[in-house]
Design a protein around this motif. Structure first.
Motif, mmCIF file in Angstrom:
data_model
loop_
_atom_site.group_PDB
_atom_site.id
_atom_site.type_symbol
_atom_site.label_atom_id
_atom_site.label_comp_id
_atom_site.label_asym_id
_atom_site.label_seq_id
_atom_site.Cartn_x
_atom_site.Cartn_y
_atom_site.Cartn_z
ATOM 1 N N GLN A 23 -17.930 2.796 15.275
ATOM 2 C CA GLN A 23 -16.658 3.178 14.314
ATOM 3 C C GLN A 23 -16.522 2.122 13.637
ATOM 4 O O GLN A 23 -16.481 1.040 13.735
ATOM 5 C CB GLN A 23 -15.447 3.306 15.226
ATOM 6 C CG GLN A 23 -14.060 3.768 14.582
ATOM 7 C CD GLN A 23 -14.240 5.019 13.931
ATOM 8 O OE1 GLN A 23 -14.790 5.910 14.926
ATOM 9 N NE2 GLN A 23 -13.722 5.239 12.745
ATOM 10 N N PRO A 24 -16.398 2.500 11.943
ATOM 11 C CA PRO A 24 -16.525 1.653 11.088
ATOM 12 C C PRO A 24 -14.979 0.995 10.980
ATOM 13 O O PRO A 24 -13.891 1.820 11.382
ATOM 14 C CB PRO A 24 -16.658 2.595 9.894
ATOM 15 C CG PRO A 24 -16.668 3.967 10.027
ATOM 16 C CD PRO A 24 -16.894 4.068 11.412
ATOM 17 N N SER A 25 -14.999 -0.078 10.479
ATOM 18 C CA SER A 25 -13.720 -0.849 10.221
ATOM 19 C C SER A 25 -13.910 -2.015 9.306
ATOM 20 O O SER A 25 -14.899 -2.333 8.974
ATOM 21 C CB SER A 25 -13.023 -1.287 11.774
ATOM 22 O OG SER A 25 -14.203 -2.354 12.097
ATOM 23 N N PHE A 26 -12.578 -2.103 8.627
ATOM 24 C CA PHE A 26 -12.625 -3.004 7.624
ATOM 25 C C PHE A 26 -12.243 -4.635 8.211
ATOM 26 O O PHE A 26 -11.249 -4.733 8.811
ATOM 27 C CB PHE A 26 -11.624 -2.592 6.699
ATOM 28 C CG PHE A 26 -11.743 -1.334 6.023
ATOM 29 C CD1 PHE A 26 -12.965 -1.110 4.878
ATOM 30 C CD2 PHE A 26 -10.898 -0.265 6.065
ATOM 31 C CE1 PHE A 26 -13.215 -0.015 4.466
ATOM 32 C CE2 PHE A 26 -11.014 0.713 5.500
ATOM 33 C CZ PHE A 26 -12.206 0.932 4.357
ATOM 34 N N ASP A 27 -13.330 -5.551 7.749
ATOM 35 C CA ASP A 27 -13.025 -6.921 8.016
ATOM 36 C C ASP A 27 -11.990 -7.491 6.781
ATOM 37 O O ASP A 27 -11.085 -8.361 6.835
ATOM 38 C CB ASP A 27 -14.265 -7.691 8.054
ATOM 39 C CG ASP A 27 -14.543 -7.632 9.502
ATOM 40 O OD1 ASP A 27 -14.015 -7.002 10.215
ATOM 41 O OD2 ASP A 27 -15.879 -8.077 9.808
ATOM 42 N N ASP A 28 -12.187 -6.993 5.560
ATOM 43 C CA ASP A 28 -11.515 -7.394 4.537
ATOM 44 C C ASP A 28 -11.668 -6.500 3.140
ATOM 45 O O ASP A 28 -12.616 -5.819 3.212
ATOM 46 C CB ASP A 28 -12.032 -8.721 4.117
ATOM 47 C CG ASP A 28 -11.210 -9.563 3.106
ATOM 48 O OD1 ASP A 28 -9.962 -9.147 2.805
ATOM 49 O OD2 ASP A 28 -11.526 -10.771 2.840
ATOM 50 N N VAL A 29 -10.570 -6.647 2.345
ATOM 51 C CA VAL A 29 -10.565 -5.667 1.347
ATOM 52 C C VAL A 29 -9.904 -6.582 -0.029
ATOM 53 O O VAL A 29 -9.019 -7.408 0.115
ATOM 54 C CB VAL A 29 -9.526 -4.495 1.428
ATOM 55 C CG1 VAL A 29 -9.482 -3.462 0.221
ATOM 56 C CG2 VAL A 29 -9.950 -3.673 2.515
ATOM 57 N N ARG A 30 -10.775 -6.517 -0.990
ATOM 58 C CA ARG A 30 -10.545 -7.424 -2.188
ATOM 59 C C ARG A 30 -10.053 -6.337 -3.251
ATOM 60 O O ARG A 30 -11.205 -5.356 -3.660
ATOM 61 C CB ARG A 30 -11.414 -8.209 -2.552
ATOM 62 C CG ARG A 30 -11.751 -9.362 -1.498
ATOM 63 C CD ARG A 30 -10.708 -10.275 -1.278
ATOM 64 N NE ARG A 30 -10.939 -11.107 -0.175
ATOM 65 C CZ ARG A 30 -11.539 -12.347 -0.325
ATOM 66 N NH1 ARG A 30 -12.133 -12.861 -1.432
ATOM 67 N NH2 ARG A 30 -11.623 -12.974 0.768
ATOM 68 N N THR A 31 -9.259 -6.442 -4.260
ATOM 69 C CA THR A 31 -8.890 -5.721 -5.396
ATOM 70 C C THR A 31 -8.590 -6.376 -6.651
ATOM 71 O O THR A 31 -7.759 -7.324 -6.221
ATOM 72 C CB THR A 31 -7.815 -4.436 -4.919
ATOM 73 O OG1 THR A 31 -6.717 -5.108 -4.672
ATOM 74 C CG2 THR A 31 -8.359 -3.575 -3.582
ATOM 75 N N ALA A 32 -8.553 -5.776 -7.565
ATOM 76 C CA ALA A 32 -8.092 -6.172 -8.783
ATOM 77 C C ALA A 32 -8.036 -5.270 -9.988
ATOM 78 O O ALA A 32 -8.986 -4.613 -10.006
ATOM 79 C CB ALA A 32 -8.699 -7.463 -9.291
ATOM 80 N N VAL A 33 -6.752 -5.254 -10.600
ATOM 81 C CA VAL A 33 -7.017 -4.511 -12.052
ATOM 82 C C VAL A 33 -7.609 -5.629 -13.225
ATOM 83 O O VAL A 33 -7.101 -6.575 -13.316
ATOM 84 C CB VAL A 33 -5.615 -4.211 -12.272
ATOM 85 C CG1 VAL A 33 -5.349 -3.485 -13.731
ATOM 86 C CG2 VAL A 33 -4.874 -3.107 -11.129
ATOM 87 N N ILE A 34 -8.512 -4.798 -13.726
ATOM 88 C CA ILE A 34 -9.167 -5.516 -15.019
ATOM 89 C C ILE A 34 -8.872 -5.052 -16.168
ATOM 90 O O ILE A 34 -8.918 -3.836 -16.624
ATOM 91 C CB ILE A 34 -10.754 -5.318 -14.801
ATOM 92 C CG1 ILE A 34 -11.019 -5.683 -13.181
ATOM 93 C CG2 ILE A 34 -11.451 -6.222 -15.903
ATOM 94 C CD1 ILE A 34 -12.592 -5.709 -13.006
ATOM 95 N N TYR A 35 -8.575 -5.963 -17.054
ATOM 96 C CA TYR A 35 -8.117 -5.588 -18.628
ATOM 97 C C TYR A 35 -9.522 -6.254 -19.107
ATOM 98 O O TYR A 35 -9.665 -7.373 -19.455
ATOM 99 C CB TYR A 35 -7.137 -6.623 -19.097
ATOM 100 C CG TYR A 35 -5.789 -5.968 -18.421
ATOM 101 C CD1 TYR A 35 -4.927 -5.112 -18.707
ATOM 102 C CD2 TYR A 35 -5.201 -6.736 -17.201
ATOM 103 C CE1 TYR A 35 -3.649 -4.667 -18.221
ATOM 104 C CE2 TYR A 35 -4.050 -6.362 -16.597
ATOM 105 C CZ TYR A 35 -3.372 -5.228 -17.080
ATOM 106 O OH TYR A 35 -2.146 -4.875 -16.273
ATOM 107 N N ASP A 36 -10.404 -5.022 -19.568
ATOM 108 C CA ASP A 36 -11.683 -5.351 -20.097
ATOM 109 C C ASP A 36 -11.618 -5.397 -21.589
ATOM 110 O O ASP A 36 -11.442 -4.306 -22.440
ATOM 111 C CB ASP A 36 -12.409 -4.483 -19.561
ATOM 112 C CG ASP A 36 -14.078 -4.861 -19.841
ATOM 113 O OD1 ASP A 36 -14.375 -5.581 -20.499
ATOM 114 O OD2 ASP A 36 -14.969 -3.918 -19.206
ATOM 115 N N TYR A 37 -11.790 -6.410 -22.274
ATOM 116 C CA TYR A 37 -12.012 -6.797 -23.707
ATOM 117 C C TYR A 37 -13.309 -6.619 -24.354
ATOM 118 O O TYR A 37 -14.201 -7.438 -23.823
ATOM 119 C CB TYR A 37 -11.279 -8.036 -24.069
ATOM 120 C CG TYR A 37 -9.572 -8.154 -23.913
ATOM 121 C CD1 TYR A 37 -9.000 -7.760 -25.266
ATOM 122 C CD2 TYR A 37 -9.111 -8.501 -22.718
ATOM 123 C CE1 TYR A 37 -7.695 -8.152 -25.000
ATOM 124 C CE2 TYR A 37 -7.913 -8.675 -22.767
ATOM 125 C CZ TYR A 37 -7.012 -8.496 -23.702
ATOM 126 O OH TYR A 37 -5.869 -8.349 -23.524
#
Length: 214
Positions: A23-37
């Protein structure tokens, strides 16, 4: 982190022995909103990066689905990034785009992973108040990193730089390096600004070949 370079995970099974998918499970989740210039003369493009580390490292061939506020983003073929320092594989995307004419908003985002056997793992994360792309204040970002990319735009690595790093040092440390970007990170780590790319150059001023140092 360096991008995943084709490592193959092999699971051997004895004849007549069942090998059920865990059964899959998450060990960690990383997120970020990017302002791309693309240019400092234009407003940035807003996108989101979402990467997960699964408990079973061999189970990285599924899909990711992100939902929030009535919108759904389907990541059919997640990118695979190999963290050589910790021997982890992360999967996800750094190019999740807003719907045309909209921006990402604060609130809850639901993330669903589905493996090849249709088994699922689900989690959620919160995005706090964001700056509008029309009025981004770069002085709100307190940490700076230098990101190194190859000619095709794949991330080769990034480090916190306290001093200017020489072109030759980048080319030696990251074979295939083609350009760099300064990455500014907000104090809470939830958003970052990617400043315009700067090509690496040879001593004669021409761009480095995609083969990196020569």
């Amino acid at each position: 982190m360096k991008r995943f370079l084709g490592y193959v995970f092999i699971i051997g099974c004895f004849v007549f022995t069942a090998c059920p998918s865990p059964q899959p499970s998450f060990d960690d989740v990383r997120t970020a909103v990017i302002y791309d210039y693309e240019s400092m003369e234009k407003a940035p493009v807003m996108r989101m990066a979402v990467f997960v580390r699964l408990h079973a490292q061999s189970q990285t061939n599924g899909t990711l689905t992100l939902t929030s506020g009535g919108y759904t983003w389907k990541i059919e073929k997640p990118s695979r990034v190999f963290d050589a320092d910790n021997n982890f594989v992360w999967i996800g995307s750094a190019n999740i785009a807003c719907a045309p004419g909209t921006e990402f908003t604060s609130g809850e985002y639901r993330l669903l992973y589905t493996d090849k056997a249709s088994m699922k793992a689900e989690t959620s994360f919160l995005v706090q108040k964001l700056q509008s792309v029309k009025n981004v204040k770069l002085d709100a970002f307190k940490t700076e990193r230098l990101a190194v990319f190859d000619a095709e735009g794949f991330l080769l690595g990034y480090n916190i730089e306290t001093e200017r790093i020489a072109r030759s040092e980048i080319a030696e440390k990251y074979p295939g390096a083609f350009y760099t970007r300064r990455i500014l990170i907000a104090p809470d780590g939830q958003s970052l600004a990617a400043l315009p790319s700067v090509p690496l150059t040879e001593e004669d001023g021409t761009a480095l070949s995609s083969g990196g140092a020569r």
